[in-house]
Design an enzyme around this catalytic site. Structure first.
Site, mmCIF file in Angstrom:
data_model
loop_
_atom_site.group_PDB
_atom_site.id
_atom_site.type_symbol
_atom_site.label_atom_id
_atom_site.label_comp_id
_atom_site.label_asym_id
_atom_site.label_seq_id
_atom_site.Cartn_x
_atom_site.Cartn_y
_atom_site.Cartn_z
ATOM 1 N N ASP A 125 0.811 -1.213 0.000
ATOM 2 C CA ASP A 125 0.000 0.000 0.000
ATOM 3 C C ASP A 125 0.844 1.263 0.000
ATOM 4 O O ASP A 125 0.348 2.336 -0.284
ATOM 5 C CB ASP A 125 -0.912 0.035 1.229
ATOM 6 C CG ASP A 125 -2.098 -0.888 1.050
ATOM 7 O OD1 ASP A 125 -2.333 -1.312 -0.103
ATOM 8 O OD2 ASP A 125 -2.768 -1.186 2.037
ATOM 9 N N LEU A 184 -5.667 8.865 -3.928
ATOM 10 C CA LEU A 184 -5.740 7.745 -4.853
ATOM 11 C C LEU A 184 -7.161 7.232 -4.985
ATOM 12 O O LEU A 184 -7.623 6.894 -6.065
ATOM 13 C CB LEU A 184 -4.818 6.623 -4.361
ATOM 14 C CG LEU A 184 -3.329 6.931 -4.455
ATOM 15 C CD1 LEU A 184 -2.529 5.827 -3.797
ATOM 16 C CD2 LEU A 184 -2.921 7.087 -5.909
#
EC number: 1.3.7.7
Length: 524
Positions: free
Chosen positions: A284, A420
């Site tokens: 991540d 994002l």
């Protein structure tokens, strides 16, 4: 003198109020005109204290200037001592009262009070809030311990407790997460077998300050506040100063090593104590590697943040600076190691100009930079004072120690992750399930769309045009749709570059081809 809408620091007497408000048994007599009591709001509304600061204002008015204002000072001093019965009385004047030259400190010292008086020189027209806090704390320490300084050449008294101990110096009211930092560092020291002798000024009393020489060393948690006092204690009581500020995993390990070396104890840092190293290596996070970051704040947090960003999160620090001129040296040295020139300025307009030029993808700063970043459409995390009410959370949220490193990771990375997610929403906006007119799946049975119309490009990018060119340019509808597909966190930059390219080439209507021609031009 320069008028300003925002300011990073208040005048020095606000720093004196911070020290008085941090401690128990200390009262501040401030010679100040009517209206200067505004500083009370900083503590009750922003830090959400449940009490107003222990300050008595002389609150002179214009009509008092024609009479003896020194008499007003004396009356206020005696009334404050009678009403509040402090262990120590601090006496100073605000920037306005300094012009009258009543010398309230000298008046109090010669008035025969039954409590110790510590005059504080504010230097209101050349210094600011953090200097005022540091000077006030130093004056208190020196004023209370001056008569206990060992004679030159004498040996230090033997340790009264077998367990090594340190003082935590620097945490104060209106500091950034000081309350939680003290708890975290205290636990860190306890795990090493080290006792905290006194923590000051936060929650300390004058009697506690008298016990400062009993510790084996002083931990300078915030050099802006505790630096002068630590230097004085080192010169007069031979107490070493532990200078590493434990913000970030690497700095916390170095702090533990410095404490162990200074106190002569064996201790191995716990390599698994923080989750930040693993998080920063996880899937991540790795695609955030190389993000361009701008750092600005007080010196302590700016230096620490730049190091964490560069060494622990693999971000690229493209600019850093501080508003603290007294502590600028450490920021300049840290910037030099990164190949940068530090920005030393307390002009928020200059800071905004530099951020606009550097076009970072993340801003780490103060409440000021949060406003600037919002206007530019750039994610931001607050790392330093001045801060707003939301930066004094009720929950446990330290910046120091291993848990502080976890909190920092969450605070810095999540704004980028949210960007994002915004990008994914934009990519799938034309999909039949995810378009702006589609209702949430869990409301499908109601058969009614709850979504609003798709925002215009300017709204979606969270940024206003700052090129000055958009007023003469028009975006074709298809070009607008294509622009919305660009990730949220770089959309503003792509829009500015395209408009600059169009203006340079005499294009009035931006089409999809213009967008990609601009992309190719700036990619060369």
């Amino acid at each position: 003198m320069e008028l300003s809408l925002w300011t990073y620091e208040g005048p020095p007497h606000v720093g004196a109020i911070r020290i008085a408000n941090s401690m128990r048994g200390v009262h501040l007599l401030l010679h100040a005109p009517q209206g200067d009591s505004y500083a009370d709001l900083l503590f009750t509304m922003i830090e959400r204290d449940n009490h107003r600061p222990p300050v008595t204002y002389t609150t002179f008015q214009a009509r008092d200037l024609g009479s003896d204002t020194a008499e007003l000072v004396l009356r206020s001093i005696h009334a404050a001592v009678e009403k509040h019965k402090p262990q120590v009385l601090l006496v100073g004047d605000s920037c306005t009262a300094e012009l009258i030259q009543d010398q309230p400190g000298s008046l109090a010292s010669s008035s025969g009070l039954s409590v110790p008086v510590v005059p504080v020189e504010m230097l209101a027209y050349s210094r600011k809030e953090n200097w005022g806090a540091g000077e006030t704390f130093y004056s208190l320490v020196r004023g209370l311990l001056q008569n206990r300084v060992p004679a030159p050449g004498s040996e230090a008294p033997p340790r009264t407790n077998e367990q090594p101990s340190v003082n935590l110096l620097g945490p104060s009211s209106l500091g950034f997460r000081c309350r939680d930092d003290v708890r975290e560092v205290t636990q860190l020291l306890n795990d090493m077998g080290v006792r905290v002798n006194v923590c000051a000024p936060l929650n300390a009393s004058p009697h506690d300050l008298l016990r400062l020489p009993e510790a084996d060393a002083n931990v300078c948690l915030y050099p802006e506040i505790a630096g002068p006092a630590c230097d004085w204690l080192h010169r007069n009581f031979k107490q070493p100063t532990i200078k590493t500020v434990p913000i970030g995993v690497g700095a916390t390990r170095e702090f533990v090593a410095e404490v162990a070396k200074t106190l002569g104890i064996d201790h191995t840092p716990d390599s698994e104590a923080s989750r930040l190293p693993w998080y920063s290596r996880s899937v991540d996070s790795t695609y955030l590697t190389g993000k361009r970051v701008f750092v600005f704040g007080d010196a302590t947090h700016t230096v620490a943040a730049a190091r964490i960003a560069h060494e622990e999160l693999a971000f690229e620090v493209v600019g850093m600076g501080t508003y603290s001129r007294e502590q600028a040296r450490s920021v300049r040295e840290a910037a030099k190691e990164l190949g940068l020139e530090a920005l030393i300025s307390d002009d928020y307009l200059e800071v905004e100009r530099v951020i606009s030029e550097l076009q970072p993808e993340l801003v780490l700063g103060t409440q000021m930079e949060r406003h600037i970043a919002k206007r530019l459409g750039v994610p931001c995390a607050v790392i330093s004072t001045p801060a707003h009410v939301q930066d004094y959370p009720a929950r446990y949220s330290p910046q120091m120690g291993y848990e502080g490193a976890n909190v920092i990771f969450d605070s810095w990375v999540h704004p980028l992750m949210m960007g994002l997610e915004e990008h994914l929403l934009a990519m799938f906006r034309d999909d039949f399930e995810f378009n702006d007119g589609a209702q949430p799946s869990h409301l499908a049975a109601e058969g009614v769309s709850t979504r609003s119309e798709a925002p215009a490009v300017n709204d979606a990018s969270h940024g206003e045009d700052d090129t000055g060119a958009s007023a003469e340019l028009t975006w074709d509808l298809n070009a607008e749709r294509e622009l919305r597909k660009i990730p949220f966190f770089v959309r503003g930059k792509a829009k500015r570059n395209t408009e600059r390219f169009a203006a340079d080439n005499g294009v009035n209507v931006i089409k999809v081809d213009t967008l990609y021609e601009a992309k190719a031009h700036y990619s060369r």
